[in-house]
Design a protein around this motif. Sequence first.
Motif, PDB file in Angstrom:
ATOM      1  N   UNK A 255       0.896  -1.193  -0.038  1.00  0.00           N
ATOM      2  CA  UNK A 255       0.106  -0.110  -0.112  1.00  0.00           C
ATOM      3  C   UNK A 255       1.163   1.326  -0.031  1.00  0.00           C
ATOM      4  N   UNK A 256       0.138   2.408  -0.353  1.00  0.00           N
ATOM      5  CA  UNK A 256       0.694   3.577  -0.665  1.00  0.00           C
ATOM      6  C   UNK A 256      -0.136   4.680  -0.491  1.00  0.00           C
ATOM      7  N   UNK A 257       0.704   6.273  -0.330  1.00  0.00           N
ATOM      8  CA  UNK A 257      -0.692   6.826  -0.307  1.00  0.00           C
ATOM      9  C   UNK A 257       0.241   8.371  -1.574  1.00  0.00           C
ATOM     10  N   UNK A 258      -0.879   8.771  -2.292  1.00  0.00           N
ATOM     11  CA  UNK A 258      -0.199   9.662  -2.717  1.00  0.00           C
ATOM     12  C   UNK A 258       0.961  11.280  -2.144  1.00  0.00           C
ATOM     13  N   UNK A 259       1.242  12.115  -2.768  1.00  0.00           N
ATOM     14  CA  UNK A 259       1.790  12.887  -1.348  1.00  0.00           C
ATOM     15  C   UNK A 259       0.948  14.046  -1.370  1.00  0.00           C
ATOM     16  N   UNK A 260      -0.269  13.973  -2.542  1.00  0.00           N
ATOM     17  CA  UNK A 260      -0.821  15.433  -2.453  1.00  0.00           C
ATOM     18  C   UNK A 260      -1.699  15.140  -3.276  1.00  0.00           C
ATOM     19  N   UNK A 261      -3.480  16.122  -2.992  1.00  0.00           N
ATOM     20  CA  UNK A 261      -3.732  15.913  -4.272  1.00  0.00           C
ATOM     21  C   UNK A 261      -4.713  17.563  -5.290  1.00  0.00           C
ATOM     22  N   UNK A 272      -3.238  11.745  -9.853  1.00  0.00           N
ATOM     23  CA  UNK A 272      -1.960  11.310 -10.289  1.00  0.00           C
ATOM     24  C   UNK A 272      -1.236  10.787 -10.838  1.00  0.00           C
ATOM     25  N   UNK A 273      -0.201  11.093  -9.692  1.00  0.00           N
ATOM     26  CA  UNK A 273       0.851   9.642  -9.067  1.00  0.00           C
ATOM     27  C   UNK A 273       0.310   8.038  -9.534  1.00  0.00           C
ATOM     28  N   UNK A 274       2.348   8.007 -10.396  1.00  0.00           N
ATOM     29  CA  UNK A 274       1.915   6.926 -10.522  1.00  0.00           C
ATOM     30  C   UNK A 274       2.148   6.082  -9.863  1.00  0.00           C
ATOM     31  N   UNK A 275       2.848   6.003  -8.557  1.00  0.00           N
ATOM     32  CA  UNK A 275       3.818   5.320  -7.852  1.00  0.00           C
ATOM     33  C   UNK A 275       3.829   5.844  -6.343  1.00  0.00           C
ATOM     34  N   UNK A 276       4.438   4.377  -5.671  1.00  0.00           N
ATOM     35  CA  UNK A 276       4.725   5.547  -4.168  1.00  0.00           C
ATOM     36  C   UNK A 276       5.635   5.922  -4.335  1.00  0.00           C
ATOM     37  N   UNK A 277       5.915   7.364  -3.243  1.00  0.00           N
ATOM     38  CA  UNK A 277       7.606   8.371  -3.610  1.00  0.00           C
ATOM     39  C   UNK A 277       8.414   7.817  -2.623  1.00  0.00           C
ATOM     40  N   UNK A 278       8.664   8.381  -2.750  1.00  0.00           N
ATOM     41  CA  UNK A 278      10.294   7.873  -2.217  1.00  0.00           C
ATOM     42  C   UNK A 278       9.805   7.818  -0.202  1.00  0.00           C
ATOM     43  N   UNK A 279      10.560   6.869   0.456  1.00  0.00           N
ATOM     44  CA  UNK A 279      10.156   6.155   1.367  1.00  0.00           C
ATOM     45  C   UNK A 279      11.089   7.394   2.256  1.00  0.00           C
ATOM     46  N   UNK A 280       9.827   7.866   3.425  1.00  0.00           N
ATOM     47  CA  UNK A 280      10.386   8.617   4.195  1.00  0.00           C
ATOM     48  C   UNK A 280       9.520   9.300   5.185  1.00  0.00           C
ATOM     49  N   UNK A 281       9.994  10.246   6.324  1.00  0.00           N
ATOM     50  CA  UNK A 281       9.301  10.665   7.816  1.00  0.00           C
ATOM     51  C   UNK A 281       8.082  11.508   6.429  1.00  0.00           C
ATOM     52  N   UNK A 282       9.088  12.011   6.420  1.00  0.00           N
ATOM     53  CA  UNK A 282       8.090  13.274   5.608  1.00  0.00           C
ATOM     54  C   UNK A 282       7.335  13.394   4.367  1.00  0.00           C
ATOM     55  N   UNK A 283       7.281  12.654   3.902  1.00  0.00           N
ATOM     56  CA  UNK A 283       6.633  12.774   2.466  1.00  0.00           C
ATOM     57  C   UNK A 283       5.795  11.104   2.513  1.00  0.00           C
ATOM     58  N   UNK A 284       6.998  10.423   2.563  1.00  0.00           N
ATOM     59  CA  UNK A 284       6.462   9.118   2.318  1.00  0.00           C
ATOM     60  C   UNK A 284       5.355   8.142   3.309  1.00  0.00           C
ATOM     61  N   UNK A 285       5.740   6.948   2.817  1.00  0.00           N
ATOM     62  CA  UNK A 285       4.561   5.849   3.935  1.00  0.00           C
ATOM     63  C   UNK A 285       4.977   5.399   4.899  1.00  0.00           C
TER      64      UNK A 285
END
Length: 407
Positions: A255-261, A272-285
């Motif tokens: 599972x993953x979530x978009x950074x923003x909509x 529109x984001x096609x896949x998971x963002x970079x793993x991170x504390x700030x924005x990622x999974x």
Amino acid sequence: MTPTTSPALLANAFARHLAVPAPPPEDQPWAAQTLAAGATGTALLHIERARAGHGNWQQAHAWIKTAVATDISAADTSGLYLGAPAVAFMLDCAVTPDAPRYQDALSAVDRHVTELAHRRADAAQARMRSGRPTNFHEYDIFYGLTGIGAYLLRRSPSGSAMTRVLAYLVRLTQPIRHDDQGVLPGWWVGHQPDLTPSAIPTGHANFGTAHGITGPLLLLARALRKGVTVDGHEDAIDTILHWLDAWRQDGPAGPWWPEHLHLGELRAGLPSQSGPARPSWCYGTPGIARAGQLAALARRDPARQHLYEDAMARCLTNPGQLSTIADAGLCHGWAGIYQTAWRAAHDATIPALRAALPSLAAALTRHAHPGPDPGLLQGDAGTALALTTAAHDAAPTSGWDACLLID
């Protein structure tokens, strides 16, 4: 450093590299008071080391003294990462029976933080009455009421300022109707993710921990677990969880979530984001999953807790996602990933998160090299603090990672 250097030896090397504080630039006297990059944040490393017996209070005091050498700002632009709240957080981490000399200073700054929280809550209420959308600096961890609330939860959980912050966050989760855009989530901001005005004035909804709705979710969940609640508290948590349910994407790597909509994506029901963002504390999974895990614990929802733990574990064992991590820092690098995963693993019901920690610690150690940035968020102090956690497999004695709301 060689690839076989241990986290403990590397943490010591970072501490030696950061032994002597430099004064802030003359044209930026406020710079020492930033938790992200100033002496206030770097002091947390030496405070943690002194409290845990790996360093000394003389070195910690040198950084604390540098952090408070100029007038401390309690202006309305202050937040957990700048000015009075940042200094108060640092001092609160430092106060112990062995270091009581900081208590008087902390008490003095405390009053200014409490007054700031009330002013900021007043301003937020006025904005809500006007019908205008919010912005990051009103509610986020770095400069907004969520970050101020994280400090108040440590220092004055039963105070009126804490109550007002939580009541504000509850109201933030209530939908709004804005102009001709229809119904929007209450945390919809009127600017782009990079804080520039929208070319078309529609704004966006942000998912990230640093600037998005999972930051408030972390604070609401942590407060509920401590028994600090306001009317509508649990409903607000559930609203955010349902939003995350609705926008969860399920891919081959988990599972993953978009950074923003943006508005078009919201109306289409598809990011529109096609896949998971970079793993991170700030924005990622990792950051989002830690927020979901803590919220599930607060709401006593084991099925949802398992979902978020599984999402984090799958992310942090997926070579494709891990290959996108480009630095060792706390915000969006290996240090933040390790510290978040360590906290999540110690609350987890699944063994996969705990099992992932050794490889994450090894990756952090490989990528950690002392550099020119002494700061907490993207620099050496934050990296060294995560290395300290990895070295001793123990929660921070000072509780420094409360500034990330992952504790």
